[in-house]
Design an enzyme around this catalytic site. Sequence first.
Site, mmCIF file in Angstrom:
data_model
loop_
_atom_site.group_PDB
_atom_site.id
_atom_site.type_symbol
_atom_site.label_atom_id
_atom_site.label_comp_id
_atom_site.label_asym_id
_atom_site.label_seq_id
_atom_site.Cartn_x
_atom_site.Cartn_y
_atom_site.Cartn_z
ATOM 1 N N GLU A 179 51.380 36.533 39.536
ATOM 2 C CA GLU A 179 50.902 35.271 40.096
ATOM 3 C C GLU A 179 49.527 35.501 40.669
ATOM 4 O O GLU A 179 49.264 36.562 41.240
ATOM 5 C CB GLU A 179 51.844 34.801 41.221
ATOM 6 C CG GLU A 179 53.062 34.096 40.704
ATOM 7 C CD GLU A 179 54.317 34.501 41.461
ATOM 8 O OE1 GLU A 179 54.196 35.183 42.490
ATOM 9 O OE2 GLU A 179 55.404 34.158 40.980
ATOM 10 N N TYR B 291 42.483 39.520 33.981
ATOM 11 C CA TYR B 291 43.808 39.365 33.367
ATOM 12 C C TYR B 291 43.695 38.806 31.942
ATOM 13 O O TYR B 291 44.365 39.280 31.023
ATOM 14 C CB TYR B 291 44.696 38.450 34.216
ATOM 15 C CG TYR B 291 44.967 38.980 35.602
ATOM 16 C CD1 TYR B 291 45.155 40.343 35.835
ATOM 17 C CD2 TYR B 291 45.041 38.126 36.702
ATOM 18 C CE1 TYR B 291 45.398 40.830 37.107
ATOM 19 C CE2 TYR B 291 45.291 38.606 37.979
ATOM 20 C CZ TYR B 291 45.464 39.952 38.173
ATOM 21 O OH TYR B 291 45.706 40.427 39.436
HETATM 22 C C1 LIG Z 1 40.567 41.650 41.360
HETATM 23 C C2 LIG Z 1 40.176 43.107 41.582
HETATM 24 C C3 LIG Z 1 41.443 43.960 41.620
HETATM 25 C C4 LIG Z 1 39.308 43.530 40.379
HETATM 26 O O1 LIG Z 1 38.941 44.891 40.562
HETATM 27 P P1 LIG Z 1 37.469 45.426 40.193
HETATM 28 O O2 LIG Z 1 37.509 46.887 40.271
HETATM 29 O O3 LIG Z 1 36.461 44.716 41.007
HETATM 30 O O4 LIG Z 1 37.367 44.926 38.670
HETATM 31 P P2 LIG Z 1 36.647 45.678 37.469
HETATM 32 O O5 LIG Z 1 35.353 46.247 37.936
HETATM 33 O O6 LIG Z 1 37.625 46.552 36.794
HETATM 34 O O7 LIG Z 1 36.293 44.434 36.535
HETATM 35 C C5 LIG Z 1 37.168 44.001 35.561
HETATM 36 C C6 LIG Z 1 36.782 42.608 35.135
HETATM 37 O O8 LIG Z 1 36.961 41.676 36.198
HETATM 38 C C7 LIG Z 1 35.968 40.657 36.103
HETATM 39 N N1 LIG Z 1 35.094 40.724 37.266
HETATM 40 C C8 LIG Z 1 34.885 41.765 38.100
HETATM 41 N N2 LIG Z 1 34.008 41.426 39.055
HETATM 42 C C9 LIG Z 1 33.656 40.146 38.804
HETATM 43 C C10 LIG Z 1 32.817 39.198 39.455
HETATM 44 N N3 LIG Z 1 32.098 39.528 40.529
HETATM 45 N N4 LIG Z 1 32.747 37.944 38.937
HETATM 46 C C11 LIG Z 1 33.448 37.599 37.848
HETATM 47 N N5 LIG Z 1 34.283 38.436 37.198
HETATM 48 C C12 LIG Z 1 34.362 39.686 37.670
HETATM 49 C C13 LIG Z 1 35.139 40.964 34.866
HETATM 50 O O9 LIG Z 1 35.738 40.318 33.772
HETATM 51 C C14 LIG Z 1 35.326 42.461 34.744
HETATM 52 O O10 LIG Z 1 35.146 42.928 33.445
HETATM 53 P P3 LIG Z 1 33.726 43.443 32.880
HETATM 54 O O11 LIG Z 1 32.775 43.489 34.002
HETATM 55 O O12 LIG Z 1 34.075 44.775 32.325
HETATM 56 O O13 LIG Z 1 33.410 42.424 31.860
HETATM 57 C C15 LIG Z 1 39.346 43.315 42.865
HETATM 58 O O14 LIG Z 1 38.244 42.447 42.833
HETATM 59 C C16 LIG Z 1 40.111 43.092 44.156
HETATM 60 O O15 LIG Z 1 40.656 43.999 44.729
HETATM 61 N N6 LIG Z 1 40.124 41.838 44.654
HETATM 62 C C17 LIG Z 1 40.798 41.526 45.907
HETATM 63 C C18 LIG Z 1 42.293 41.526 45.739
HETATM 64 C C19 LIG Z 1 42.733 40.556 44.662
HETATM 65 O O16 LIG Z 1 42.214 39.452 44.533
HETATM 66 N N7 LIG Z 1 43.731 40.980 43.874
HETATM 67 C C20 LIG Z 1 44.277 40.179 42.799
HETATM 68 C C21 LIG Z 1 45.448 39.428 43.305
HETATM 69 S S1 LIG Z 1 46.241 38.508 41.985
#
Ligand SMILES: CC(C)(COP(=O)(O)OP(=O)(O)OC[C@H]1O[C@@H](n2cnc3c(N)ncnc32)[C@H](O)[C@@H]1OP(=O)(O)O)[C@@H](O)C(=O)NCCC(=O)NCCS
Length: 161
Positions: free
Chosen positions: A118, A130
């Site tokens: 979710e 995702y």
């Molecule tokens: C969501 C989360 C886990 C992603 O982790 P991350 O290490 O920042 O993500 P990644 O660097 O692996 O990026 C993966 C993809 O996410 C997307 N993404 C990452 N940062 C982004 C941004 N600032 N804006 C838009 N998309 C973004 C992109 O599609 C990216 O792929 P690409 O850059 O290779 O094309 C992290 O931002 C987080 O901890 N957020 C807070 C907690 C949360 O929201 N958890 C999810 C609950 S459902």
Amino acid sequence: MLAPRAPSEQRTRAGIPITFRQLTAEDLPEVMALERQVQSHPWRQSSFEDCLGGRQRCWLAKHQGQLLGFMVVSWAGGEAELLNIAVRPASQGQGVGRCLLRAAIELAQSQAQILFLEVRVSNRKALELYYQEDFFEVGIRRDYYPGTNGREDALVLARQL
Ligand SMILES: CC(C)(COP(=O)(O)OP(=O)(O)OC[C@H]1O[C@@H](n2cnc3c(N)ncnc32)[C@H](O)[C@@H]1OP(=O)(O)O)[C@@H](O)C(=O)NCCC(=O)NCCS
């Protein structure tokens, strides 16, 4: 119940190796601190304590002993659920989230045929990740999450394993 094997080492797009190990009681303060940094409505510590046994497990993503993030997966009856995933702010945007998600998928594959999660409808960053990793929308839960201005809907996503 048999504990699943640790997910394999993953590499970020910059080639940084990420290893995984299960949460222990000693990790709780550090994990809670990370959770509070990244979530507007963080989990209580008791939810992480539930990961210390049973059908819900928390795996930590580490690089050179440093905690970069974590994910929580549960499973039962051929279905798995990604209950939480987070990357510490200083390591976001570097591919760690994708490594965690792929590790969760690998873990779920050993236990289930489908993985659900979710996500807040406003969480574009997570949604983008995702969809890139083959999740698709299967439903919406109205007013599921507490928000700063009233409640927020959740999208329910799934991925075949
Ligand atoms: C969501 C989360 C886990 C992603 O982790 P991350 O290490 O920042 O993500 P990644 O660097 O692996 O990026 C993966 C993809 O996410 C997307 N993404 C990452 N940062 C982004 C941004 N600032 N804006 C838009 N998309 C973004 C992109 O599609 C990216 O792929 P690409 O850059 O290779 O094309 C992290 O931002 C987080 O901890 N957020 C807070 C907690 C949360 O929201 N958890 C999810 C609950 S459902």
